[in-house]
Design a protein around this motif. Structure first.
Motif, short mmCIF file in Angstrom:
data_model
loop_
_atom_site.label_atom_id
_atom_site.label_comp_id
_atom_site.label_asym_id
_atom_site.label_seq_id
_atom_site.Cartn_x
_atom_site.Cartn_y
_atom_site.Cartn_z
N ASP A 1 3.50 6.17 -2.03
CA ASP A 1 3.24 4.76 -2.31
C ASP A 1 1.81 4.50 -2.74
OD1 ASP A 1 5.53 3.81 0.31
OD2 ASP A 1 5.84 3.92 -1.85
N ASP A 2 1.13 5.52 -3.22
CA ASP A 2 -0.19 5.31 -3.82
C ASP A 2 -0.36 6.15 -5.09
OD1 ASP A 2 -3.66 6.01 -2.87
OD2 ASP A 2 -2.83 4.60 -4.33
N GLY B 1 -0.37 3.92 5.17
CA GLY B 1 0.85 3.55 4.45
C GLY B 1 1.62 4.75 3.96
N ASN B 2 0.88 5.73 3.47
CA ASN B 2 1.55 6.95 3.01
C ASN B 2 2.21 7.66 4.17
OD1 ASN B 2 0.72 6.48 0.47
ND2 ASN B 2 -0.97 7.93 0.48
N SER C 1 -3.46 7.65 3.28
CA SER C 1 -3.51 6.35 3.94
C SER C 1 -2.44 6.25 5.02
CB SER C 1 -3.31 5.24 2.92
OG SER C 1 -1.98 5.31 2.42
N VAL D 1 6.90 0.08 -2.81
CA VAL D 1 5.68 -0.71 -2.69
C VAL D 1 5.11 -1.06 -4.07
CG1 VAL D 1 3.31 -0.70 -1.79
CG2 VAL D 1 5.16 0.31 -0.44
N LYS E 1 3.35 6.27 6.88
CA LYS E 1 4.53 5.48 7.23
C LYS E 1 5.70 5.80 6.30
CE LYS E 1 2.58 1.07 8.96
NZ LYS E 1 3.19 0.94 10.27
N SER E 2 5.43 5.77 5.00
CA SER E 2 6.54 5.98 4.06
C SER E 2 7.05 7.40 4.13
CB SER E 2 6.13 5.61 2.64
OG SER E 2 5.12 6.45 2.16
#
Lengths: 174, 398
Positions: free
Chosen positions: B365-366, A147-148, A145, B314, A150-151
């Motif tokens: 974060d997943d 988000g992944n 994703s 998160v 980004k982190s």
């Protein structure tokens, strides 16, 4: 690699396309692996896999992006390559963290620390700052994703800033 | 985010790439690729046989009647085929709508250090020895062998921590700093070190070690990502600032009645002693701590037996209070929620398996990975769960 390799493989045989793609593949593989032996292994594996899937590669919207995904996944998913350890058995083993070309790389502030990043962080950094991919494009390459991405980028940059701080260039990360 | 470092990264990477001597492309086989590469020295070629043969084997074995290749663009993920629906779902989990895209979870080995059946794996390689547990982050790891010695490392490089450890050392969530309680010249001290390349010691400060016999022993409770260390016992509540002038703060003054339970990517986990000492009691919460020793509450944490926070702060994953302990060695479900509490998920282990207690760790974060124990024979494998899709699959390991 995404821009320098022709995006269209129409009319190309696999050998022709591979010959055009090889330099970019190799450069990208070197930035990921940090040494020539592993870069050759990874780039060659990518071509082997591309050959086996040539019809799919050729028919994709962007063969260059397809190869980029293949190479990245090959690098991230395989075990630590043995080429680096076997280099120590040759007559002139390279120093850890230094490429055989030497010279400019040894004077760089960040490159040695980029090579110390974990594989996924390194891939995100190279895709972002060398391939100039967007977060979504990087997510597509890595199969994760945004988000992944980004982190992962966040942690990589933090580690690099901290490493610069350890070298005395900047203050420690807070 | 600093512009300078990003600009420097782009410049240096381009400079490295532009300065490379590109070797000739290796000859490409028209038939099935052979396992030999004639231009390589013999020893390197022998290693390449293993790598290329492995790649060929992966490509050549058809799965579901199709050749492997990179997965199509999102929502599918690369590196894996879609997980078959039944093994990763329980009876109580609703099946996804047929119109919903199936998001695959990679079945590749964990990207974080892990212990499986007392074998420690880091970066895909086994570290010699037998091990109980491992903890840490991207910068480094801390692990305990089955002989109760403590070791730390970066990648597969290992370093033994000498000395006896009645009180376990603790590593920061990012793996950058380790703190420990030691006896130095007959006196108790809190000390630590940086795990980075060329990492240095953090110095030390004296501490009253307390007495294990009466339960007042001092433990390292937390090491933060910015190098703050919190040591607490019944009579001692100490904040040590090794990177800020080696100062100390008495937390009994600045944060009275607050017990620090641990450090996570999202902050400290704290419990108010008035509600209970254990994380399973009262109302634990997340907090930041200033250099002055003052706690600032960030958010609530469910009462739990064990909680871990994803590296980007998160998601939380935890087991409800009272669900583990005693002789419980595995549990069927983990609870997950975002730190801002806008999303919740229940992560159910693959059918026939249970999560080994206190062993789950976030990869990012997943994804959270954990050893899972077979209900049938007690054997162990690794599983990966997606908090966003609330699905878990068994994964491959070396």
């Amino acid at each position: 690699m995404m821009d320098t390799v022709t995006s269209s493989a129409d009319g190309c045989t696999f050998e022709e396309y591979a010959g055009i793609a090889w330099p970019s593949l190799y450069r990208y593989a070197y930035l990921l692996a940090g040494n020539h032996a592993d870069a050759e292994d990874i780039a060659q594996q990518t071509l082997v896999n591309a050959y086996r899937s040539w019809s799919r590669v050729k028919g994709s919207d962007s063969p260059a992006a397809y190869l980029c995904r293949m190479l990245t996944n090959t690098y991230v998913s395989q075990r630590r390559p043995k080429g680096r350890r076997l280099e120590l058995l040759t007559d002139a083993p390279p120093e850890p963290g230094h490429a055989r070309v030497g010279g400019p790389e040894e004077r760089m502030a960040l490159w040695p620390h980029v090579k110390s990043l974990p594989p996924r962080q390194r891939a995100v950094i190279v895709l972002r700052y060398y391939e100039d991919l967007s977060e979504q494009e990087i997510a597509d390459v890595l199969g994760c994703s945004r988000g992944n991405v980004k982190s992962t980028a966040h942690h990589a940059l933090k580690a690099l800033r901290a490493a610069l701080g350890s070298d005395g260039s900047d203050g420690r990360e807070n | 985010m600093s512009v300078d470092i990003e600009e420097a990264l782009g410049r240096e990477l381009r400079e490295v790439a532009d300065g490379l001597h590109i070797p000739a492309m290796p000859p490409l086989e028209q038939e099935t690729p052979r396992a030999q590469r004639h231009w390589q020295p013999l020893l390197v070629a022998a290693a390449v046989v293993l790598i290329v043969a492995g790649a060929v084997a992966v490509v050549a074995i058809p799965r579901d009647g199709q050749e492997l290749g990179p997965a199509p663009p999102s929502p599918s993920r690369t590196e894996s085929e879609p997980s078959p629906p039944s093994p990763s779902r329980t009876e109580s989990e609703p099946s996804p709508s047929r119109t919903e895209p199936v998001v695959t979870i990679p079945t590749t080995a964990p990207t974080v250090p892990y212990v499986l059946e007392q074998r420690l794996y880091v970066d895909g390689e086994q570290v010699p020895g037998t091990w109980w547990s491992v903890d840490g982050g991207d910068a480094g790891w801390l692990a305990q062998r089955t002989d109760y010695t403590w070791w730390w490392g970066r990648g597969t490089e290992t370093n033994e921590m000498t000395g006896s450890y009645d009180v376990p050392p603790v590593i920061s969530p990012n793996g950058r700093y380790v703190a420990e309680v030691r006896i130095d010249n007959g006196e108790g001290v809190v000390t630590g070190f940086d795990t980075g390349p060329g990492g240095e010691g953090l110095g030390s400060v004296p501490v009253d070690l307390g007495d294990p016999q009466d339960g007042s022993a001092v433990f390292i409770r937390a090491v933060t990502n910015d190098g703050k260390v919190i040591a607490q016992g019944t009579n001692t509540r100490l904040l040590w600032l090794p990177l800020a002038g080696n100062g100390t703060v008495d937390l009994t003054v600045t944060a009275p009645g607050q017990l620090i339970l641990g450090s996570t990517a999202a902050g400290l986990v704290v419990n108010d002693e008035a509600g209970g000492i254990e994380p399973a009691e009262g109302e634990p919460y997340l907090a930041k701590i200033s250099d002055d020793g003052e706690l600032t509450r960030i958010g609530a944490v469910p009462p739990h037996d064990f909680v871990v926070v994803s590296p980007g702060a998160v998601w939380l994953a935890w087991t409800p209070a009272g669900s583990t302990g005693g002789e419980v060695t595995s549990i069927p479900k983990l609870e997950a929620q975002t730190v801002d509490r806008t999303q919740q998920a229940t992560l159910t282990a693959p059918d026939g398996w249970g999560f080994r207690v206190r062993a789950w760790v976030w990869e990012d974060d997943d994804y959270v990975v954990s050893p899972v124990v077979s209900d049938r024979d007690g054997g162990e494998r690794m599983a990966r769960c997606s908090a966003q899709t609330a699905r878990c699959v068994l994964i491959n390991t070396p």
